[in-house]
Design a protein around this motif. Structure first.
Motif, PDB file in Angstrom:
ATOM      1  N   LEU A 457       0.878  -1.188  -0.052  1.00  0.00           N
ATOM      2  CA  LEU A 457      -0.119  -0.060  -0.011  1.00  0.00           C
ATOM      3  C   LEU A 457       0.976   1.311   0.251  1.00  0.00           C
ATOM      4  O   LEU A 457       2.073   1.183   0.466  1.00  0.00           O
ATOM      5  N   ALA A 458       0.436   2.343  -0.766  1.00  0.00           N
ATOM      6  CA  ALA A 458       0.956   3.649  -0.424  1.00  0.00           C
ATOM      7  C   ALA A 458       0.768   3.948   0.975  1.00  0.00           C
ATOM      8  O   ALA A 458       0.145   3.593   1.827  1.00  0.00           O
ATOM      9  N   THR A 459       1.739   4.831   1.362  1.00  0.00           N
ATOM     10  CA  THR A 459       2.239   5.400   2.595  1.00  0.00           C
ATOM     11  C   THR A 459       0.869   5.847   3.367  1.00  0.00           C
ATOM     12  O   THR A 459       0.492   5.576   4.549  1.00  0.00           O
ATOM     13  N   TYR A 460       0.143   6.613   2.722  1.00  0.00           N
ATOM     14  CA  TYR A 460      -0.848   7.538   3.339  1.00  0.00           C
ATOM     15  C   TYR A 460      -2.215   6.313   3.432  1.00  0.00           C
ATOM     16  O   TYR A 460      -3.034   6.793   4.231  1.00  0.00           O
ATOM     17  N   LYS A 461      -2.133   5.092   2.931  1.00  0.00           N
ATOM     18  CA  LYS A 461      -3.238   4.406   3.513  1.00  0.00           C
ATOM     19  C   LYS A 461      -2.879   3.423   4.467  1.00  0.00           C
ATOM     20  O   LYS A 461      -3.638   2.537   5.050  1.00  0.00           O
ATOM     21  N   LEU A 462      -1.894   3.439   5.141  1.00  0.00           N
ATOM     22  CA  LEU A 462      -1.465   2.501   6.320  1.00  0.00           C
ATOM     23  C   LEU A 462      -2.248   3.145   7.471  1.00  0.00           C
ATOM     24  O   LEU A 462      -2.483   4.340   7.644  1.00  0.00           O
ATOM     25  N   PRO A 463      -2.978   2.212   8.148  1.00  0.00           N
ATOM     26  CA  PRO A 463      -3.385   2.421   9.408  1.00  0.00           C
ATOM     27  C   PRO A 463      -2.593   3.133  10.470  1.00  0.00           C
ATOM     28  O   PRO A 463      -1.596   2.896  10.644  1.00  0.00           O
ATOM     29  N   ALA A 464      -3.371   4.205  10.973  1.00  0.00           N
ATOM     30  CA  ALA A 464      -2.302   4.848  12.162  1.00  0.00           C
ATOM     31  C   ALA A 464      -2.184   3.884  13.244  1.00  0.00           C
ATOM     32  O   ALA A 464      -1.566   4.091  14.004  1.00  0.00           O
ATOM     33  N   HIS A 465      -3.126   2.861  13.509  1.00  0.00           N
ATOM     34  CA  HIS A 465      -3.028   2.005  14.740  1.00  0.00           C
ATOM     35  C   HIS A 465      -3.837   0.951  14.178  1.00  0.00           C
ATOM     36  O   HIS A 465      -4.644   0.661  13.349  1.00  0.00           O
TER      37      HIS A 465
END
Length: 507
Positions: A457-465
């Motif tokens: 995934l692109a970085t902006y799609k990664l879960p915050a938690h």
């Protein structure tokens, strides 16, 4: 015609063989003649109580013959059937009843003592069985209201979705044709009859086809397998979340179910890993489709005969016109581009009960806007990309939870995953992943899962938690309760005092 098509729902089955079994369980088998006669008797009971065409008959009955007979009886006299989910609380039920103002509320005999608390005229089921049977009321228009189904309310207050006689029958026939239901089928109905998934896509299409039906209410995997073996079930539809339990059960016990010809997973996407496991068990793929209460059933489904592309939702169902539209206008987006599925179908709702504003917002130039986002490939196959209401907008970039969930579901340490969006002071909103670990296995570490996701995934799609839970909560329809998970995420993160550190979305 003096009667509507919906009032004649059982006619073909009665001509084919009135003494053929219609309902096999629960309770003693009932023939098609017994169903027709029982509906006439219950209709007489409603009429004796003063119920006339257009009046609402609310009922809170389990999946069983009573619910079937009452539904058919309402159609018979032109009353509007309003099933109420048995899992709702008393306060939720009272709020729904206050909105529809029913002429009567029908309850199981054992709940008669609770009738007064509802604040509405209520009757125990046996009270409807003492009058003389009556013939169908004639000369009802096909657009006469027949059914109000309440949405699940996972993103707000449930709406009362009104379907006409014509619309109900159209939805029933659409599902009958899409599933290729035949008189020799034995269908296990496990979804609640208080929702379209049980009533409109399983029970009534099966009866319309002259098939045999078993009624259960979200049976456990063990119960479902036993019923399938005992009765030679050929078709079984269940929620995608329940399908996971079903496959787990069959794998661990190495059970064979040779009578099954079709299994439909619905209510959410079926993860690719689960589809693979299903095919290894049965040698044929699980069916997927996409539907909604406002359509009365499915508007897209894998073809029964022909190529099925894993991960897709197939093609439009019979009688359904489908476009993929941008945020405004009715000109389709380009092939392969993502837009909102919009449909035209005879089964579409005639509106929300006493909610003209919401009804107007549902349609765009005659097209019903489903709220489902997706695309169409070169050969016409449809691909579901997520719900518009569930999209997470992070610094102007859209994130579809389904994309992240698909990857997490494929991880060997993950039993099930759900992604929700929560507010963030800098990014607007960020995704948070809830993980139910594999039973008996060590809980996956957050950094391990994030590293795995970062490969895809692109970085902006990664879960915050990444948050762990022993069990994912369900709403009244049995679907995963995303609203509750969002609230739980906010509460847990606030309780831990976490500042929500998240990567920048430039990746």
């Amino acid at each position: 015609m003096p009667t509507t098509g919906l009032q004649r729902l059982l006619d073909a089955a009665l001509r084919r063989g009135p003494n053929r079994p219609a309902l096999l369980a629960p309770g003693p088998p009932l023939s098609y003649r017994a169903l027709e006669d029982g509906a006439a008797l219950v209709a007489g009971g409603l009429w004796a109580e003063g119920i006339r065409p257009g009046e609402r008959v609310a009922w809170r009955l389990p999946n069983g013959p009573e619910a079937v007979l009452l539904s058919l009886a309402c159609y018979r006299i032109g009353a509007i059937s309003v099933p109420i989910n048995a899992r709702l609380t008393e306060e939720e039920v009272k709020a729904m009843l206050a909105r529809i103002e029913p002429g009567v509320v029908v309850l199981p005999a054992e709940e008669a003592e609770h009738a007064a608390a509802l604040g509405q005229p209520a009757l125990p089921w046996p009270a409807l069985l003492g009058a003389a049977p009556i013939d169908p009321v004639q000369d009802l228009p096909e657009d006469h209201p027949a059914l109000i189904l309440f949405t699940s309310g996972s993103t707000g207050q449930p709406k009362g979705v009104v379907h006409s006689h014509h619309g109900c029958l159209a939805a029933i026939d659409t599902c009958r044709l899409a599933l290729d239901l035949q008189a020799d089928d034995v269908v296990l109905v496990g979804k609640p009859l208080s929702h379209a998934g049980g009533l409109q896509t399983q029970l009534l299409p099966s009866l319309r086809a002259g098939a045999q039906v078993l009624l259960a209410t979200r049976p456990s995997a063990a119960t479902a397998a036993a019923l399938i073996q005992q009765h030679g079930v050929s078709e079984f539809g269940l929620l995608a979340s329940d399908l996971l339990d079903f496959v787990d059960h069959l794998e661990t016990r190495q059970l064979a179910l040779p009578s099954l010809r079709r299994v439909i997973g619905s209510g959410d996407t079926v993860p690719m890993e689960l589809q693979k496991r299903f095919r290894e068990l049965f040698g044929w793929p699980v069916l997927e489709g996409c539907g909604m209460t406002e359509v009365g059933g499915y508007y897209a489904m894998h073809p029964i005969h022909g190529e099925r592309k894993p991960g897709s939702i197939g093609r439009p169902t019979p009688g359904t016109d489908l476009r993929i539209l941008p945020e405004s206008g009715t000109t389709e987006v380009a092939e392969g581009a993502i837009g909102e599925f919009a449909v035209r179908t005879a089964s579409a709702t005639i509106g929300y009960w006493k909610d003209a504003k919401a009804t107007e917002a549902l349609f765009r130039d005659g097209w019903l806007m489903t709220g489902d986002l997706g695309r169409r490939d070169a050969d016409g196959t449809l691909w579901f990309c997520g719900r518009r209401k569930l999209l997470i907008v992070r610094r102007g970039s859209n994130i579809a939870p389904a994309e992240i969930e698909e990857l997490l579901d494929a991880h060997p340490a993950v039993h099930a995953a759900v992604v929700v969006g929560i507010p963030h002071r800098r990014d607007g909103a960020v995704p948070v992943a809830w993980i139910q670990p594999q039973p008996g296995a060590p809980a996956p570490e957050e950094n391990v899962l994030l590293t795995y996701l970062a490969q895809h995934l692109a970085t902006y799609k990664l879960p915050a938690h990444v948050l762990l839970t022993a069990e994912l909560p369900r709403n009244s329809t049995g679907k995963v309760d995303r609203r509750q998970l969002r609230e739980l995420a906010l509460a847990r993160l606030a309780g831990e005092g976490q500042p929500l550190p998240v990567p920048h979305p430039e990746g």
